[in-house]
Motif scaffolding. Structure first.
Motif, PDB file in Angstrom:
ATOM      1  N   GLU A 186       0.829  -1.209   0.000  1.00 39.90           N
ATOM      2  CA  GLU A 186       0.000   0.000   0.000  1.00 39.90           C
ATOM      3  C   GLU A 186       0.861   1.256   0.000  1.00 39.90           C
ATOM      4  N   ASP A 187       2.046   1.179   0.598  1.00 39.74           N
ATOM      5  CA  ASP A 187       2.950   2.334   0.581  1.00 39.74           C
ATOM      6  C   ASP A 187       3.408   2.639  -0.847  1.00 39.74           C
ATOM      7  N   ILE A 188       3.672   1.578  -1.624  1.00 39.13           N
ATOM      8  CA  ILE A 188       4.075   1.778  -3.021  1.00 39.13           C
ATOM      9  C   ILE A 188       2.957   2.467  -3.792  1.00 39.13           C
ATOM     10  N   VAL A 189       1.727   1.981  -3.610  1.00 35.21           N
ATOM     11  CA  VAL A 189       0.583   2.574  -4.297  1.00 35.21           C
ATOM     12  C   VAL A 189       0.426   4.038  -3.899  1.00 35.21           C
ATOM     13  N   ALA A 190       0.605   4.325  -2.610  1.00 35.75           N
ATOM     14  CA  ALA A 190       0.456   5.706  -2.132  1.00 35.75           C
ATOM     15  C   ALA A 190       1.518   6.620  -2.735  1.00 35.75           C
ATOM     16  N   VAL A 191       2.760   6.125  -2.845  1.00 34.03           N
ATOM     17  CA  VAL A 191       3.831   6.939  -3.433  1.00 34.03           C
ATOM     18  C   VAL A 191       3.542   7.224  -4.904  1.00 34.03           C
ATOM     19  N   LEU A 192       3.088   6.207  -5.627  1.00 31.62           N
ATOM     20  CA  LEU A 192       2.763   6.406  -7.039  1.00 31.62           C
ATOM     21  C   LEU A 192       1.642   7.426  -7.195  1.00 31.62           C
ATOM     22  N   GLU A 193       0.664   7.388  -6.294  1.00 41.13           N
ATOM     23  CA  GLU A 193      -0.419   8.366  -6.349  1.00 41.13           C
ATOM     24  C   GLU A 193       0.092   9.762  -6.026  1.00 41.13           C
ATOM     25  N   ASP A 194       1.036   9.855  -5.094  1.00 41.90           N
ATOM     26  CA  ASP A 194       1.617  11.159  -4.756  1.00 41.90           C
ATOM     27  C   ASP A 194       2.408  11.730  -5.932  1.00 41.90           C
ATOM     28  N   TRP A 195       3.116  10.851  -6.647  1.00 43.12           N
ATOM     29  CA  TRP A 195       3.886  11.296  -7.802  1.00 43.12           C
ATOM     30  C   TRP A 195       2.985  11.753  -8.946  1.00 43.12           C
ATOM     31  N   ASP A 196       1.773  11.181  -8.996  1.00 47.19           N
ATOM     32  CA  ASP A 196       0.822  11.511 -10.054  1.00 47.19           C
ATOM     33  C   ASP A 196       1.415  11.236 -11.435  1.00 47.19           C
ATOM     34  N   GLU A 197       2.085  10.101 -11.548  1.00 48.60           N
ATOM     35  CA  GLU A 197       2.668   9.668 -12.810  1.00 48.60           C
ATOM     36  C   GLU A 197       2.283   8.214 -13.068  1.00 48.60           C
ATOM     37  N   VAL A 198       2.306   7.822 -14.330  1.00 48.61           N
ATOM     38  CA  VAL A 198       2.060   6.424 -14.703  1.00 48.61           C
ATOM     39  C   VAL A 198       3.396   5.795 -15.073  1.00 48.61           C
ATOM     40  N   LEU A 199       3.828   4.805 -14.299  1.00 50.45           N
ATOM     41  CA  LEU A 199       5.065   4.080 -14.599  1.00 50.45           C
ATOM     42  C   LEU A 199       4.730   2.794 -15.330  1.00 50.45           C
ATOM     43  N   ASP A 200       5.537   2.463 -16.315  1.00 50.69           N
ATOM     44  CA  ASP A 200       5.294   1.270 -17.130  1.00 50.69           C
ATOM     45  C   ASP A 200       5.827   0.030 -16.424  1.00 50.69           C
ATOM     46  N   VAL A 201       5.288  -0.238 -15.232  1.00 48.05           N
ATOM     47  CA  VAL A 201       5.697  -1.399 -14.460  1.00 48.05           C
ATOM     48  C   VAL A 201       4.591  -1.707 -13.461  1.00 48.05           C
TER      49      VAL A 201
END
Length: 219
Positions: A186-201
């Motif tokens: 869930e921490d990974i998901v939260a960081v990705l949401e904070d970055w507001d970017e789509v990573l191809d992984v």
């Protein structure tokens, strides 16, 4: 110099080296083209036995088989949905510039909603929109060679990737967390949401990578 040569050799012949990808892409396109041509018969009329966006799909399928954009559903669904969108836009709007512009935008939205985002799908939408506004407008039968190409490339990609050690569809590695993990999924998901970017992984791949990195640092 020796280290440079060894690095080049690994990039070329390693588990995911460019030689493997180049061979897969070449054989995949050849297979799709030959079988599509045989299926259409000798009198193919205006239909192509290969469509250009298939080349871009081959790059994804054989070069980055773990990418979320290169999985079977995005390859098949993304290309076919976008082709339908392109044909419909061309018929409804008539103008090639307007139809092509709208088709690509709608195709991106449709692929996103259907969870099959695939970059070559944009090329399929553009191709079909222009074809549908041509002097001899494309009809629904043009979906036949496109569908054949996409399905055959996907089938060959499934065989080739699995036979060469890359399970396809991709299955993320499962790495056990330490008894007291430094973070959660869930921490990974939260960081990705904070970055507001789509990573191809995939999130699970990120998780496995970090866990392996932590274990290597503790070794």
């Amino acid at each position: 110099m020796q280290e440079h040569r060894e690095s080049w050799r690994r990039r070329a012949t390693g588990h995911l080296g460019w030689i493997r990808a180049a061979l897969g892409g070449s054989l995949g396109i050849a297979f799709a083209g030959v079988v599509t041509r045989l299926a259409l018969g000798t009198d193919v009329g205006p239909w192509p036995f290969l469509v250009a966006p298939l080349g871009a799909s081959a790059v994804l399928v054989f070069c980055v088989p773990a990418s979320p954009l290169a999985q079977p559903w995005p390859v098949i669904g993304g290309n076919l949905i976008s082709s339908v969108v392109g044909l419909a836009a061309g018929w409804l709007l008539g103008d090639p510039w307007l139809a092509a512009s709208l088709a690509v935008g709608v195709a991106i939205a449709a692929m996103s909603l259907a969870r099959c985002l695939h970059p070559p799908g944009g090329a399929c939408a553009l191709l079909c929109a222009l074809g549908a506004t041509d002097a001899a407008p494309w009809d629904w039968t043009w979906l036949a060679p496109i569908a054949a190409n996409v399905l055959l490339l996907g089938g060959f990609g499934w065989i080739y990737n699995n036979r060469s050690g890359h399970p396809w569809p991709h299955r993320p590695r499962r790495v056990a967390h330490a008894p007291q993990p430094a973070y959660t999924r869930e921490d990974i998901v939260a960081v990705l949401e904070d970055w507001d970017e789509v990573l191809d992984v995939e999130v699970d791949d990120l998780d496995a990578f970090v866990q392996a990195l932590l274990r290597r640092g503790q070794a």
